[in-house]
Structures are given as C-alpha cells and as structure tokens.
Design an enzyme around this catalytic site. Sequence first.
Site, short mmCIF file in Angstrom:
data_model
loop_
_atom_site.label_atom_id
_atom_site.label_comp_id
_atom_site.label_asym_id
_atom_site.label_seq_id
_atom_site.Cartn_x
_atom_site.Cartn_y
_atom_site.Cartn_z
N THR A 77 0.86 -1.06 -0.17
CA THR A 77 -0.12 -0.09 -0.14
C THR A 77 0.84 1.22 -0.06
OG1 THR A 77 -0.10 -0.05 2.47
CG2 THR A 77 -1.99 -0.99 1.21
N TYR A 78 0.18 2.56 -0.20
CA TYR A 78 1.00 3.84 -0.25
C TYR A 78 2.06 3.81 0.98
CZ TYR A 78 1.83 8.51 -1.50
OH TYR A 78 2.39 9.66 -1.95
N MET A 79 3.17 4.27 0.56
CA MET A 79 4.21 4.30 1.49
C MET A 79 4.48 5.40 2.35
SD MET A 79 5.08 4.71 -1.47
CE MET A 79 5.58 6.23 -2.34
#
Length: 260
Positions: free
Chosen positions: A115-117
């Site tokens: 997922t978005y970091m």
Amino acid sequence: KFEPLEYWTIKTEVETERKHAFDAELQKVDGKKALIPNEKTALAFRRELKEAEYTITSVEKKRVRRNPRAPFTTSTLQQAAFQKLGFTTKRTMTLAQQLYEGVTLQDGETTGLITYMRTDSFRVASSSIESIRAYLKDALGSKYLPSKGRQFGKSKGKIQDAHEAIRPANPALHPDVAKASLTGPQAKLYDLIWRRFAASQMAVAVFDQSSIEIRAGKRFDLRAAGSDLVFDGYRKVYFEREEEKESHLPADLKKGDTLK
C-alpha cells in the site's frame, strides 16, 4: 544551553556455583541510586566490586504477555529498515516506491506489492486482516491467532488518515514467493513489511520473566533481569530490534545463593 553531564555505569559478569554465568548491573551504592560522575569514582567502585562477596538477596518471577507492534507507518518503516537492513531513509523510500508502483511477477502481471508508503495511519482494511488471518491459520495453525483481528488506535495529535498503514497489498503473497520477481534490496524490504504486518495480527508472546537482586559487599546492590520464552506467538515471524538480544538467567537461582 545544553550542559553535558558525564555518567558511568558498571556491569559485572557473575557466575553461580554450577558455573552458569550472567550479567548484573550496579543499581545502588550505600542504599542510594548509583550516580557515578567520573572515571575516578568508577574505577574506585570497580576495585571494591572485584573484591566483594556477592549474594542473591531476592528472586522474583512472573509470567508476562507481550503484544505485537502495529503495522508500519512511514517513520517506523524508515527506522526499522535502517536498524535491520542498514538502508538509508532515501533508499528505503525509493524501494518502497518501486514496490508500490508495481513489479512484474512470474505470471507476467505487473502488480503493486504494498500500500501507499507515505502515511502516519495505523488503520488497515478489514479484508487484509481476514486475508492474513486465513494465511496464518493455514500455515501455522489457530494457536498463533488471537480470537479476532486487531485494529490499532490512532496516534495523538494530527494524523492524515487518508491512507492505510504500510502493508502488503496481497497478504497471501509470502516473501519467499515474491522474491523470485524482485531485486535483492526490494525482496528484503518487502519481507520486512510483510512480516511486521503478519506479526501485528498474531497471538501475544508469553514469557517467564525473572528479576534478581544481588548484594555485593556492604555497599553495593546490583540487579539482573532475564526472560524465558514460553510461547513465541508473533515472534514466530518477526522480532523487534530490542527483542533480538534479550538475556536469560539460570533457572535454578534462589535467595541466599553466593556468586563469584
């Protein structure tokens, strides 16, 4: 305006009559907290401690349960990647960007693996919790799962909750399978992210914790602490950095024992 304050600590290696060795640290001198402000004092205490007789004055044991940590946020991922993998912040974020944007897996599909970091949220999707619980139950058995999935609370202060915590996009994709499609550094970071997320949904670890008080001569009080693993729980897949060097004490210590 910072004023540096010098202090010293003293550790001793002690040994039982049965030749079991462990470390104990100086806690008190003449009944007061050991404040050692300079080398001269430290060396004087060391000389006395070398000549002193050591006796165990108390042994306390208790069973403790330790919960796993939350999945990674940006800052905790950067810290863990530095501590465990030696990655700089820039390298960690570059690799995380690559994992997020996607890699070509063996089946030819280009797939985003995490997922978005960039996030400071601990929230994770319910579907991801169900997915990792199903994987863990099949791989390790029900004893490694709590009765229900965990959601971790929000941090204090302002947070951006638009994104989830950093987790594998497909929790069922084990790092050992994914690594065939990744570079070495990518595989290491994906493994770290997957294990931290998996551990966050696993059972608590259980320990028998011991605390030993020791009297050395007439002036010094020392303490030793250790723990013995009863059930590994989340540690089956992930250790925190501070857990990697935990100490253990001999099991047969008792009040009145003398030490060398």
